[in-house]
Design a protein around this motif. Sequence first.
Motif, mmCIF file in Angstrom:
data_model
loop_
_atom_site.group_PDB
_atom_site.id
_atom_site.type_symbol
_atom_site.label_atom_id
_atom_site.label_comp_id
_atom_site.label_asym_id
_atom_site.label_seq_id
_atom_site.Cartn_x
_atom_site.Cartn_y
_atom_site.Cartn_z
ATOM 1 N N MET A 1 -14.520 -9.045 15.969
ATOM 2 C CA MET A 1 -14.585 -8.334 14.687
ATOM 3 C C MET A 1 -13.172 -8.113 14.155
ATOM 4 S SD MET A 1 -16.439 -4.721 13.873
ATOM 5 C CE MET A 1 -15.219 -3.630 14.516
ATOM 6 N N SER A 2 -12.988 -8.381 12.904
ATOM 7 C CA SER A 2 -11.668 -8.190 12.316
ATOM 8 C C SER A 2 -11.659 -6.911 11.487
ATOM 9 C CB SER A 2 -11.364 -9.413 11.442
ATOM 10 O OG SER A 2 -10.330 -9.121 10.580
ATOM 11 N N ASP A 3 -11.046 -5.899 12.017
ATOM 12 C CA ASP A 3 -11.059 -4.599 11.339
ATOM 13 C C ASP A 3 -9.821 -4.449 10.468
ATOM 14 O OD1 ASP A 3 -11.157 -2.030 10.579
ATOM 15 O OD2 ASP A 3 -11.460 -1.181 12.570
ATOM 16 N N GLU A 4 -10.001 -4.478 9.160
ATOM 17 C CA GLU A 4 -8.857 -4.392 8.255
ATOM 18 C C GLU A 4 -8.190 -3.030 8.330
ATOM 19 O OE1 GLU A 4 -9.640 -5.440 4.265
ATOM 20 O OE2 GLU A 4 -10.783 -7.183 4.828
ATOM 21 N N ALA A 5 -8.957 -2.029 8.779
ATOM 22 C CA ALA A 5 -8.394 -0.688 8.807
ATOM 23 C C ALA A 5 -7.496 -0.481 10.010
ATOM 24 C CB ALA A 5 -9.511 0.338 8.840
ATOM 25 N N GLY B 1 -7.874 3.250 11.873
ATOM 26 C CA GLY B 1 -8.486 3.474 10.562
ATOM 27 C C GLY B 1 -7.495 3.966 9.545
ATOM 28 N N ASP C 1 -5.702 -0.473 4.945
ATOM 29 C CA ASP C 1 -5.707 -1.927 4.926
ATOM 30 C C ASP C 1 -4.278 -2.409 5.131
ATOM 31 O OD1 ASP C 1 -8.211 -2.636 2.423
ATOM 32 O OD2 ASP C 1 -8.285 -1.676 4.356
ATOM 33 N N ILE D 1 -13.923 2.370 5.387
ATOM 34 C CA ILE D 1 -13.079 1.395 6.075
ATOM 35 C C ILE D 1 -13.679 0.003 5.895
ATOM 36 C CG2 ILE D 1 -12.316 0.656 8.380
ATOM 37 C CD1 ILE D 1 -12.130 3.691 9.024
ATOM 38 N N ALA D 2 -12.790 -0.951 5.562
ATOM 39 C CA ALA D 2 -13.270 -2.318 5.299
ATOM 40 C C ALA D 2 -13.188 -3.152 6.568
ATOM 41 C CB ALA D 2 -12.401 -2.942 4.217
ATOM 42 N N ASN D 3 -14.239 -3.926 6.814
ATOM 43 C CA ASN D 3 -14.236 -4.869 7.926
ATOM 44 C C ASN D 3 -14.522 -6.256 7.386
ATOM 45 O OD1 ASN D 3 -13.960 -3.079 10.315
ATOM 46 N ND2 ASN D 3 -15.817 -2.186 9.451
#
Lengths: 353, 120
Positions: free
Chosen positions: A1-5, A9, A12, B20-22
């Motif tokens: 999973m690629s978590d941008e946060a 958290g 971005d 939050i963006a994933n």
Amino acid sequence: MSDEAGPSGKADEESAEQADGAARLSFRFTGATAEYFRIWIVNLCLTLFTAGVFSAWAKVRKKRYLYSHTLLGRTPFQYLGRPLPVLKGRMVAAVLGVTWYVVTNLVPEFSWLVALAAFGLAPWAIARSVAFTARYSAYRNLTFCSRSTYGGVAGTLYGWSLVTLATCGLAYPCLRQRLTRYLVSHTEFGGVPARFRASVGQYIGSYFVAGLLVGGPLGIFVVSFAADKHAPSVEGLQIVFVAVYLLYFVAFAYLRAKITNLVWNGTELGPLRFVCTLSARSLLWIYFTNTLAVFASAGLLIPWATIRTMRYRAKQFAVHLTGDLREFAGSDCSTVQAAGAEVGEFFDLDVAL
Amino acid sequence: MSTLEPATLSVRLFDGVHPIANRARLRIASVQAELVQGECGTSYGLEELSVSPRIGLAPRFITLPEGRQLQCADHPWLDRLPQQEKTERFVAWLEQRWSVALGAVAQCLRTSRRGDRGHR
């Protein structure tokens, strides 16, 4: 999973800059004049064809465009309002408007009843208008939420209106500050209520300068006319009349810039701090040239004026993230009907947060 | 209606709990869509999805049945999915055309001129 946060958290990673230990997220407005012009003119034409009924759809589509091209980080805002509730709200507003017109023109002896009803309705319209805007504004699948109540708004509005009347208008900045403080501190995002820190003193300072901008030159005019033994000429009065309008325009732009900066710079939402740096001079230039352009083009440049104003405002606005976005979590706000927002708009009751 | 080749959209996923963006991918085929996040995949019937109205070139949002939301660029496949506002499809089509916009300008000017004459 690629978590941008990121695992914490925080923000971005592609859109945040680091500033004083806080991530800085910029606002961007990506709307284009040509695209918005097509939306605006098609919806205007459909509104004319349908004798105004389509105006609810037009309002929703225009708002949706402006919201969805306003990006914080890389994520656009969403306007979730739907045309039918807006149409119903407009019908309620129209009925109230017609009632007001009929009573004040046909049975003026009962005008006091309308005034009394409007007086009682104002807090409701303000509370519902703010609640509607909040509920139907979303960011990253979370909506905003206003917990303002009729009683809360009425207490602030009526109480400080009385003080304003008693002080011949001098307490007006206090009224604005208290009302904004009430509305902001009853607004939530992701279950986190906002805090409002702008002081009455800051409001008074802004209104004092605006008062000087209008009152100073006006006082000089009045004194010079009074000193002149001859009666003022028609040309002289016309110049004063135009000058008063121009001064009002300057004061309006000044106040709009200063109060908007005050409100946003004084607002905190959980780990978010807002930075708003509108310049009164730039805003004055934008409003002045917008007004000229709109008049000269018979209204056809309204979309251009809207887009350039939005672009400027977004450029002067940023958010500092000092903590974890996971502080925001879901919201249990219920649906708010559109009538309050529409009544507010119909009677030009804009609380201008 | 012509058939579309299965497509994979690059999407940003919002769970509706935290802002939050994933990153994820949405594979859409004729009857099903599969949301792929890392190694995990979840399948949905196309009729379970709901898409926000098209508005210019703005990103669009797909709402999943459990309340999660996907943000993605516009794509022809999105018109095949259930729409949140069916009534706005035709308006969005009109708004994309310069010929319609110019016709609307002419019509608005004609109406306003007629209004002016009426006042005189």
